[in-house]
Design an enzyme around this catalytic site. Structure first.
Site: not given
Length: 440
Positions: A153, A440
């Site tokens: 990322y 999450f």
């Protein structure tokens, strides 16, 4: 790609752009061409892609129910080809503690691409669309995610914003050097579900302690209690230890499990800690003493604790706990000005930053940040820059866990005005360090 099976990792975030979203310039006829991007219909659409992307492990009905309860279809995205979903990104509206207090952030999870559709730009396009939608809708100014593989990322402007430490305390290293007086505290062990009220009360009381902590409603609390038999790896069910005061008030709790193990005819069960939260130092020390003194237990381990966990200061022999540091939460500014104004700073700061941001070009340029412990403002400026950096480096310090000085010494941040780097670094840092307990 974040993994739904890693308690320190999660996949995707974003705001749904709808089935009629236009193909962005440069993608027509190129990478990601021929795919339709739209908002997700429901959690079930993710199932086949996640099964393939994560090694052919289908989700159980129980896990699908828990994951589906926190799923937000309108904030989530899928890429389709020939009517089949082939890539996913889940988005969540979260409230996270930042330096200075709680603020809305966008969580990203379950970013996955089916094997036969890899290397076609789908992940980049899903992330780009999610961030662009957040910007255009003036939604959350900060995006956060967990990453299964740390190298993914950074190219999207996410920086490693927090670290965690893994520990394994052997029986011979359980002694405490000192610690607060824990008299008057008692413990009770049982099912996390039965202790739900106490857990929620203690956790909510601890939210302000550290940046990175996420507020949990009932659905997210059920996610914290998830106890899939296929994920136990031979261990017993999840247990909850609650520490209470003389008046019966819950002062702290620990979630943990035991895996049976015998060595030379003696029990050496492995005790694995998932969570420990306490209202005060005495309850925290009491819980760890109780965990380390659990009957049958050999090594007591925790895969992810805050990098500055008080346990490391309490242990008389922290070296034997073999602490291992790794990256945890990744963050990036969606709208740089709003993101930097959403937090406070540990020292007065006035700095002009030249920022490069290929994924979110609206953030590129020079920004003047001025603020301190009571808040901050960030505006565009034509003044000479004091520091030059990319969105990734800014994301690394956004929650107060990274060091601009360290990044400068690594050649990733350029100091253009003498003294600016150290002053800005001191202002961005937060004590205690950020930590996120929510997957999450």
């Amino acid at each position: 790609m974040g993994s739904p099976r890693d308690s320190g990792a999660g996949p995707g975030t974003g705001t749904g752009t709808g089935s009629g979203a236009r193909v962005p310039p440069g993608l027509a006829g190129g990478r990601a061409a021929g795919y339709e991007f739209r908002a997700a219909a429901d959690w079930a659409e993710f199932g086949a892609v996640l099964d393939l992307a994560y090694g052919g492990y289908p989700h159980s009905a129980a896990h699908s129910a828990v994951a589906g309860a926190v799923f937000e279809p309108k904030r989530s995205l899928v890429a389709c080809r020939g009517g089949r979903v082939c890539a996913t990104l889940a988005g969540y509206a979260l409230e996270m503690t930042l330096p200075g207090g709680p603020a809305p952030v966008a969580g990203i999870g379950y970013v996955a691409v089916a094997p036969q559709h890899r290397r076609r730009g789908l992940m980049r396009e899903l992330v780009r669309r999610a961030l662009t939608a957040l910007h255009e809708e003036r939604a959350e100014p900060v995006a956060v995610l967990h990453s299964t593989e740390p190298g993914i990322y950074g190219r999207f402007g996410f920086g490693p914003a927090s670290q965690v430490v893994g520990v394994s305390v052997p029986p011979e290293a359980r002694g405490f050097a000192a610690g607060p007086e824990t008299g008057g505290l008692v413990s009770d062990v049982g099912s996390p579900v039965d202790a739900r009220a106490a857990v929620a009360e203690v956790y909510d009381a601890c939210l302000a302690q550290r940046p990175g902590l996420v507020r949990r409603d009932d659905a997210w609390l059920r996610r914290a209690f998830e106890d899939r038999p296929e994920e136990r790896h031979g261990a017993g069910r999840l247990l909850c230890m609650v520490a209470s005061g003389a008046g019966g008030d819950a002062r702290g709790y620990a979630l943990y499990r035991l895996r049976a193990n015998w060595e030379r005819c003696a029990p050496r069960y492995a005790l694995s800690v998932r969570e420990v939260f306490a209202r005060d130092p005495a309850a925290y020390a009491f819980l760890w003493r109780s965990l380390l003194d659990t009957d049958l237990a050999g090594a007591v381990g925790a895969a992810a604790r805050p990098v500055d966990d008080p346990l490391l200061a309490l242990l008389d022999d922290p070296r034997s706990a073999a602490p291992t540091v790794r990256d945890q939460l990744y963050a990036r500014a969606v709208d740089l000005d709003r993101a930097l104004a959403a937090r406070t700073y540990s020292a007065p700061v006035e700095v002009v930053m030249e920022v490069r941001d290929a994924m979110c070009p609206w953030n590129a340029g020079r920004w003047r940040l001025a603020g301190g412990v009571d808040g901050a403002v960030c505006v565009r400026t034509g003044a000479a820059a004091d520091l030059a950096l990319t969105a990734r480096e800014l994301g690394a310090v956004l929650l107060g866990g990274g060091s601009l000085v360290q990044l400068g010494h690594a050649g990733l941040v350029t100091e253009l005005r003498p003294g600016a780097l150290r002053a800005a670094s001191a202002a961005f840092r937060h004590d205690p360090a950020p930590f996120c307990s929510v997957a999450f």
